[in-house]
Scaffold this motif. Structure first.
Motif, PDB file in Angstrom:
ATOM      1  N   ASN A 161       0.824  -1.217   0.000  1.00 58.40           N
ATOM      2  CA  ASN A 161       0.000   0.000   0.000  1.00 58.40           C
ATOM      3  C   ASN A 161       0.854   1.262   0.000  1.00 58.40           C
ATOM      4  O   ASN A 161       0.527   2.241   0.670  1.00 58.40           O
ATOM      5  CB  ASN A 161      -0.957   0.000   1.197  1.00 58.40           C
ATOM      6  N   GLY A 162       1.965   1.218  -0.693  1.00 59.93           N
ATOM      7  CA  GLY A 162       2.838   2.385  -0.803  1.00 59.93           C
ATOM      8  C   GLY A 162       3.794   2.602   0.350  1.00 59.93           C
ATOM      9  O   GLY A 162       4.619   3.498   0.312  1.00 59.93           O
ATOM     10  N   ASP A 163       3.684   1.784   1.396  1.00 60.57           N
ATOM     11  CA  ASP A 163       4.561   1.921   2.566  1.00 60.57           C
ATOM     12  C   ASP A 163       5.598   0.813   2.592  1.00 60.57           C
ATOM     13  O   ASP A 163       5.275  -0.357   2.348  1.00 60.57           O
ATOM     14  CB  ASP A 163       3.751   1.843   3.864  1.00 60.57           C
ATOM     15  N   ALA A 164       6.831   1.160   2.931  1.00 63.60           N
ATOM     16  CA  ALA A 164       7.874   0.148   3.119  1.00 63.60           C
ATOM     17  C   ALA A 164       7.594  -0.555   4.444  1.00 63.60           C
ATOM     18  O   ALA A 164       7.581   0.082   5.495  1.00 63.60           O
ATOM     19  CB  ALA A 164       9.245   0.801   3.142  1.00 63.60           C
ATOM     20  N   VAL A 165       7.320  -1.852   4.382  1.00 61.16           N
ATOM     21  CA  VAL A 165       6.968  -2.601   5.587  1.00 61.16           C
ATOM     22  C   VAL A 165       8.033  -3.626   5.963  1.00 61.16           C
ATOM     23  O   VAL A 165       7.960  -4.239   7.016  1.00 61.16           O
ATOM     24  CB  VAL A 165       5.605  -3.313   5.433  1.00 61.16           C
ATOM     25  N   GLY A 166       9.021  -3.811   5.099  1.00 60.25           N
ATOM     26  CA  GLY A 166      10.055  -4.794   5.385  1.00 60.25           C
ATOM     27  C   GLY A 166      11.049  -4.883   4.250  1.00 60.25           C
ATOM     28  O   GLY A 166      11.067  -4.034   3.347  1.00 60.25           O
ATOM     29  N   ALA A 167      11.854  -5.928   4.311  1.00 60.50           N
ATOM     30  CA  ALA A 167      12.853  -6.172   3.268  1.00 60.50           C
ATOM     31  C   ALA A 167      13.201  -7.650   3.271  1.00 60.50           C
ATOM     32  O   ALA A 167      12.981  -8.353   4.265  1.00 60.50           O
ATOM     33  CB  ALA A 167      14.102  -5.334   3.509  1.00 60.50           C
ATOM     34  N   ILE A 168      13.735  -8.114   2.149  1.00 63.22           N
ATOM     35  CA  ILE A 168      14.188  -9.495   2.048  1.00 63.22           C
ATOM     36  C   ILE A 168      15.615  -9.476   1.509  1.00 63.22           C
ATOM     37  O   ILE A 168      15.945  -8.676   0.639  1.00 63.22           O
ATOM     38  CB  ILE A 168      13.232 -10.356   1.187  1.00 63.22           C
ATOM     39  N   LEU A 169      16.452 -10.334   2.075  1.00 69.03           N
ATOM     40  CA  LEU A 169      17.868 -10.342   1.741  1.00 69.03           C
ATOM     41  C   LEU A 169      18.335 -11.758   1.455  1.00 69.03           C
ATOM     42  O   LEU A 169      17.975 -12.690   2.172  1.00 69.03           O
ATOM     43  CB  LEU A 169      18.667  -9.772   2.922  1.00 69.03           C
ATOM     44  N   ALA A 170      19.124 -11.905   0.385  1.00 67.70           N
ATOM     45  CA  ALA A 170      19.824 -13.159   0.090  1.00 67.70           C
ATOM     46  C   ALA A 170      21.304 -12.888   0.320  1.00 67.70           C
ATOM     47  O   ALA A 170      21.816 -11.834  -0.055  1.00 67.70           O
ATOM     48  CB  ALA A 170      19.584 -13.600  -1.349  1.00 67.70           C
TER      49      ALA A 170
END
Length: 177
Positions: free
Chosen positions: A141-150
């Protein structure tokens, strides 16, 4: 429950100010959602809301699948902590606070790929590890809520792994909308 000794009055619009010290300690920022609970003793409890709370199990299963397919460790962060870990020791990583550089990337909605071996802190105050990584923000919804990292220690991530992480971030964001 731990008493703080801080007392606040409700204003004429029904608002109460959460003290700065508590906001800083709990990393509550302007615009962050809070859940409101009432317990049996009629106490009002505010809890910082994370959309990952409802998707924790799903995020872990998705992370495990990515780890199996890519053969490299994967971490999923919400705005405060690591919520899913695969390829790392789960107990050592889950619920650890996010490092500042990942928080900055996430809030700026920026991806980052390290193609040369570099030192990186995967959670706050962790001894740095040397390796290669790709991180992609999770936006709902347009908000940064997290991240994923490899992450990979021995060689740079391939284009397929980078694409898979970007797709995973997009997919997890859609699940939270």
């Amino acid at each position: 429950m731990k008493a703080t000794g801080i007392v606040r009055r409700i204003d004429d619009l029904g608002r109460v100010v959460v003290p700065k010290e508590i906001r800083r300690t709990l990393r509550i920022r302007e615009g962050d959602p809070l859940e409101i609970f009432v317990d049996r003793e009629k106490e009002v409890i505010l809890k910082k809301y994370s959309p990952f709370q409802e998707l924790t199990r799903f995020s872990q299963e998705y992370t495990d699948s990515l780890n199996e397919a890519l053969k490299q460790p994967i971490l999923v962060y919400d705005r405060d902590v690591i919520v899913a870990s695969s390829g790392f020791k789960k107990k050592e990583y889950t619920n650890k606070p996010i490092p500042r550089f990942i928080e900055t990337l996430m809030l700026n909605r920026e991806s980052d790929t390290q193609t040369t071996q570099t030192s990186v802190e995967l959670y706050q105050d962790q001894p740095e590890m040397r390796g290669f990584y790709h991180i992609s923000p999770i936006v709902a919804n347009g908000d940064a809520v997290g991240a994923i990292l490899a992450f990979r220690e021995d060689e740079s991530l391939g284009d397929e792994a980078i694409l898979a992480i970007d797709i995973a971030a997009n997919f997890l964001g859609k699940q939270m909308e």
